[in-house]
Design a protein around this motif. Structure first.
Motif, PDB file in Angstrom:
ATOM      1  N   SER A 138       0.817  -1.224   0.000  1.00 37.11           N
ATOM      2  CA  SER A 138       0.000   0.000   0.000  1.00 37.11           C
ATOM      3  C   SER A 138       0.851   1.275   0.000  1.00 37.11           C
ATOM      4  CB  SER A 138      -0.954   0.007   1.191  1.00 37.11           C
ATOM      5  OG  SER A 138      -1.799  -1.123   1.155  1.00 37.11           O
ATOM      6  N   LEU A 139       1.976   1.220  -0.714  1.00 39.59           N
ATOM      7  CA  LEU A 139       2.834   2.397  -0.802  1.00 39.59           C
ATOM      8  C   LEU A 139       2.347   3.350  -1.889  1.00 39.59           C
ATOM      9  CD1 LEU A 139       6.280   0.612  -0.387  1.00 39.59           C
ATOM     10  CD2 LEU A 139       4.991   1.883   1.351  1.00 39.59           C
ATOM     11  N   ILE A 140       1.798   2.771  -2.954  1.00 41.39           N
ATOM     12  CA  ILE A 140       1.167   3.534  -4.040  1.00 41.39           C
ATOM     13  C   ILE A 140      -0.050   2.727  -4.469  1.00 41.39           C
ATOM     14  CG2 ILE A 140       1.417   4.466  -6.377  1.00 41.39           C
ATOM     15  CD1 ILE A 140       4.416   4.771  -5.859  1.00 41.39           C
ATOM     16  N   ALA A 141      -1.133   3.401  -4.758  1.00 43.48           N
ATOM     17  CA  ALA A 141      -2.391   2.733  -5.104  1.00 43.48           C
ATOM     18  C   ALA A 141      -2.289   1.968  -6.419  1.00 43.48           C
ATOM     19  CB  ALA A 141      -3.519   3.757  -5.186  1.00 43.48           C
ATOM     20  N   LEU A 142      -3.021   0.879  -6.506  1.00 43.96           N
ATOM     21  CA  LEU A 142      -3.047   0.038  -7.703  1.00 43.96           C
ATOM     22  C   LEU A 142      -3.389   0.839  -8.950  1.00 43.96           C
ATOM     23  CD1 LEU A 142      -2.961  -2.684  -9.172  1.00 43.96           C
ATOM     24  CD2 LEU A 142      -5.332  -3.050  -8.445  1.00 43.96           C
ATOM     25  N   ASP A 143      -4.345   1.747  -8.860  1.00 44.20           N
ATOM     26  CA  ASP A 143      -4.750   2.496 -10.054  1.00 44.20           C
ATOM     27  C   ASP A 143      -3.597   3.314 -10.647  1.00 44.20           C
ATOM     28  OD1 ASP A 143      -5.046   4.190  -7.739  1.00 44.20           O
ATOM     29  OD2 ASP A 143      -6.194   5.597  -8.956  1.00 44.20           O
ATOM     30  N   LYS A 144      -2.620   3.681  -9.834  1.00 37.71           N
ATOM     31  CA  LYS A 144      -1.455   4.433 -10.326  1.00 37.71           C
ATOM     32  C   LYS A 144      -0.372   3.503 -10.875  1.00 37.71           C
ATOM     33  CE  LYS A 144      -2.168   8.351  -7.295  1.00 37.71           C
ATOM     34  NZ  LYS A 144      -2.491   9.482  -8.075  1.00 37.71           N
ATOM     35  N   CYS A 145      -0.502   2.206 -10.589  1.00 35.71           N
ATOM     36  CA  CYS A 145       0.508   1.230 -11.014  1.00 35.71           C
ATOM     37  C   CYS A 145      -0.001   0.290 -12.101  1.00 35.71           C
ATOM     38  CB  CYS A 145       0.953   0.393  -9.815  1.00 35.71           C
ATOM     39  SG  CYS A 145       1.723   1.333  -8.497  1.00 35.71           S
ATOM     40  N   LYS A 146      -1.295   0.267 -12.312  1.00 37.24           N
ATOM     41  CA  LYS A 146      -1.907  -0.742 -13.179  1.00 37.24           C
ATOM     42  C   LYS A 146      -1.345  -0.735 -14.599  1.00 37.24           C
ATOM     43  CE  LYS A 146      -6.232  -3.036 -13.294  1.00 37.24           C
ATOM     44  NZ  LYS A 146      -7.547  -3.077 -12.754  1.00 37.24           N
ATOM     45  N   SER A 147      -1.191   0.422 -15.203  1.00 35.71           N
ATOM     46  CA  SER A 147      -0.693   0.464 -16.581  1.00 35.71           C
ATOM     47  C   SER A 147       0.765   0.025 -16.657  1.00 35.71           C
ATOM     48  CB  SER A 147      -0.875   1.848 -17.200  1.00 35.71           C
ATOM     49  OG  SER A 147      -0.033   2.790 -16.587  1.00 35.71           O
ATOM     50  N   LEU A 148       1.536   0.317 -15.630  1.00 38.01           N
ATOM     51  CA  LEU A 148       2.931  -0.108 -15.606  1.00 38.01           C
ATOM     52  C   LEU A 148       3.035  -1.623 -15.384  1.00 38.01           C
ATOM     53  CD1 LEU A 148       5.658   1.166 -16.019  1.00 38.01           C
ATOM     54  CD2 LEU A 148       5.728   1.697 -13.595  1.00 38.01           C
ATOM     55  N   LEU A 149       2.176  -2.167 -14.553  1.00 39.37           N
ATOM     56  CA  LEU A 149       2.124  -3.616 -14.388  1.00 39.37           C
ATOM     57  C   LEU A 149       1.750  -4.299 -15.697  1.00 39.37           C
ATOM     58  CD1 LEU A 149       0.362  -3.820 -10.913  1.00 39.37           C
ATOM     59  CD2 LEU A 149       2.648  -4.703 -11.448  1.00 39.37           C
ATOM     60  N   ASN A 150       0.801  -3.716 -16.399  1.00 40.96           N
ATOM     61  CA  ASN A 150       0.383  -4.252 -17.693  1.00 40.96           C
ATOM     62  C   ASN A 150       1.532  -4.183 -18.701  1.00 40.96           C
ATOM     63  OD1 ASN A 150      -1.526  -5.287 -19.609  1.00 40.96           O
ATOM     64  ND2 ASN A 150      -1.689  -3.222 -20.442  1.00 40.96           N
ATOM     65  N   GLU A 151       2.250  -3.062 -18.714  1.00 44.90           N
ATOM     66  CA  GLU A 151       3.382  -2.924 -19.622  1.00 44.90           C
ATOM     67  C   GLU A 151       4.469  -3.951 -19.306  1.00 44.90           C
ATOM     68  OE1 GLU A 151       6.514   0.398 -21.352  1.00 44.90           O
ATOM     69  OE2 GLU A 151       5.013   1.020 -19.872  1.00 44.90           O
ATOM     70  N   ALA A 152       4.750  -4.155 -18.029  1.00 48.24           N
ATOM     71  CA  ALA A 152       5.752  -5.148 -17.631  1.00 48.24           C
ATOM     72  C   ALA A 152       5.327  -6.543 -18.095  1.00 48.24           C
ATOM     73  CB  ALA A 152       5.960  -5.126 -16.119  1.00 48.24           C
ATOM     74  N   ASP A 153       4.051  -6.857 -17.952  1.00 46.38           N
ATOM     75  CA  ASP A 153       3.536  -8.154 -18.389  1.00 46.38           C
ATOM     76  C   ASP A 153       3.666  -8.305 -19.903  1.00 46.38           C
ATOM     77  OD1 ASP A 153       2.105 -10.680 -17.861  1.00 46.38           O
ATOM     78  OD2 ASP A 153       0.494  -9.715 -18.996  1.00 46.38           O
ATOM     79  N   GLN A 154       3.301  -7.274 -20.634  1.00 46.90           N
ATOM     80  CA  GLN A 154       3.400  -7.315 -22.095  1.00 46.90           C
ATOM     81  C   GLN A 154       4.845  -7.455 -22.553  1.00 46.90           C
ATOM     82  OE1 GLN A 154       1.316  -4.050 -23.952  1.00 46.90           O
ATOM     83  NE2 GLN A 154      -0.530  -4.426 -22.767  1.00 46.90           N
ATOM     84  N   LEU A 155       5.741  -6.696 -21.927  1.00 50.59           N
ATOM     85  CA  LEU A 155       7.159  -6.783 -22.284  1.00 50.59           C
ATOM     86  C   LEU A 155       7.706  -8.182 -21.999  1.00 50.59           C
ATOM     87  CD1 LEU A 155       8.482  -3.330 -21.034  1.00 50.59           C
ATOM     88  CD2 LEU A 155       8.277  -4.101 -23.417  1.00 50.59           C
ATOM     89  N   THR A 156       7.321  -8.744 -20.872  1.00 51.23           N
ATOM     90  CA  THR A 156       7.765 -10.095 -20.539  1.00 51.23           C
ATOM     91  C   THR A 156       7.324 -11.073 -21.621  1.00 51.23           C
ATOM     92  OG1 THR A 156       7.693  -9.617 -18.175  1.00 51.23           O
ATOM     93  CG2 THR A 156       7.657 -11.945 -18.810  1.00 51.23           C
ATOM     94  N   ARG A 157       6.092 -10.974 -22.031  1.00 49.43           N
ATOM     95  CA  ARG A 157       5.566 -11.877 -23.067  1.00 49.43           C
ATOM     96  C   ARG A 157       6.303 -11.690 -24.391  1.00 49.43           C
ATOM     97  NH1 ARG A 157       0.304 -13.961 -21.625  1.00 49.43           N
ATOM     98  NH2 ARG A 157      -0.337 -13.054 -19.639  1.00 49.43           N
ATOM     99  N   ILE A 158       6.552 -10.446 -24.758  1.00 48.55           N
ATOM    100  CA  ILE A 158       7.260 -10.157 -26.009  1.00 48.55           C
ATOM    101  C   ILE A 158       8.677 -10.720 -25.971  1.00 48.55           C
ATOM    102  CG2 ILE A 158       8.292  -8.282 -27.384  1.00 48.55           C
ATOM    103  CD1 ILE A 158       5.739  -6.614 -26.577  1.00 48.55           C
ATOM    104  N   PHE A 159       9.381 -10.479 -24.880  1.00 47.84           N
ATOM    105  CA  PHE A 159      10.769 -10.941 -24.785  1.00 47.84           C
ATOM    106  C   PHE A 159      10.854 -12.463 -24.722  1.00 47.84           C
ATOM    107  CE2 PHE A 159      11.520  -6.620 -22.655  1.00 47.84           C
ATOM    108  CZ  PHE A 159      11.842  -6.015 -23.864  1.00 47.84           C
ATOM    109  N   ILE A 160       9.929 -13.101 -24.031  1.00 50.01           N
ATOM    110  CA  ILE A 160       9.911 -14.568 -23.991  1.00 50.01           C
ATOM    111  C   ILE A 160       9.643 -15.127 -25.384  1.00 50.01           C
ATOM    112  CG2 ILE A 160       8.609 -16.580 -23.164  1.00 50.01           C
ATOM    113  CD1 ILE A 160       8.398 -15.130 -20.438  1.00 50.01           C
ATOM    114  N   SER A 161       8.724 -14.515 -26.092  1.00 48.23           N
ATOM    115  CA  SER A 161       8.426 -14.947 -27.460  1.00 48.23           C
ATOM    116  C   SER A 161       9.651 -14.786 -28.360  1.00 48.23           C
ATOM    117  CB  SER A 161       7.248 -14.143 -28.012  1.00 48.23           C
ATOM    118  OG  SER A 161       6.963 -14.512 -29.329  1.00 48.23           O
TER     119      SER A 161
END
Length: 108
Positions: A74-97
């Motif tokens: 609870s250091l920063i709210a999820l709504d402020k981190c959600k797009s960055l979490l999504n970007e990290a997930d997408q980047l992970t998928r791209i790099f693994i592929s």
């Protein structure tokens, strides 16, 4: 760029022992994603590419971990981190592929 967004996020962490620790960790791993991806782009062999993209995958996954940890603590709210979490997930998928494709091509 992912690293820039991670740095901006981490600058919003509280000035506490935990906040400063996470800030340092997120600085290191997110900027490593950028630097190692750049190295991947100029890899001189497929084996070198696979090695370097593996580092990128580890670093983006670690970045994802620290962003999740920020939310979990609870250091920063999820709504402020959600797009960055999504970007990290997408980047992970791209790099693994990319790694999987390179591994297929190295065996042919």
């Amino acid at each position: 760029m992912f690293a820039h967004r991670c740095i901006k996020l981490s600058l919003n962490l509280p000035d506490t022992y935990l906040g400063n620790h996470i800030k340092k960790q997120l600085f290191i791993c997110s900027t490593s994603v950028a630097a190692n991806y750049r190295a991947t782009c100029i890899a001189q062999s497929k084996k070198s590419f696979i090695y370097k993209i593996s580092i990128v995958i580890e670093e983006v996954d670690e970045s994802h971990f620290w962003i999740e940890f920020i939310v979990d603590e609870s250091l920063i709210a999820l709504d402020k981190c959600k797009s960055l979490l999504n970007e990290a997930d997408q980047l992970t998928r791209i790099f693994i592929s990319s790694k999987k494709t390179a591994n297929l091509n190295i065996n042919n």
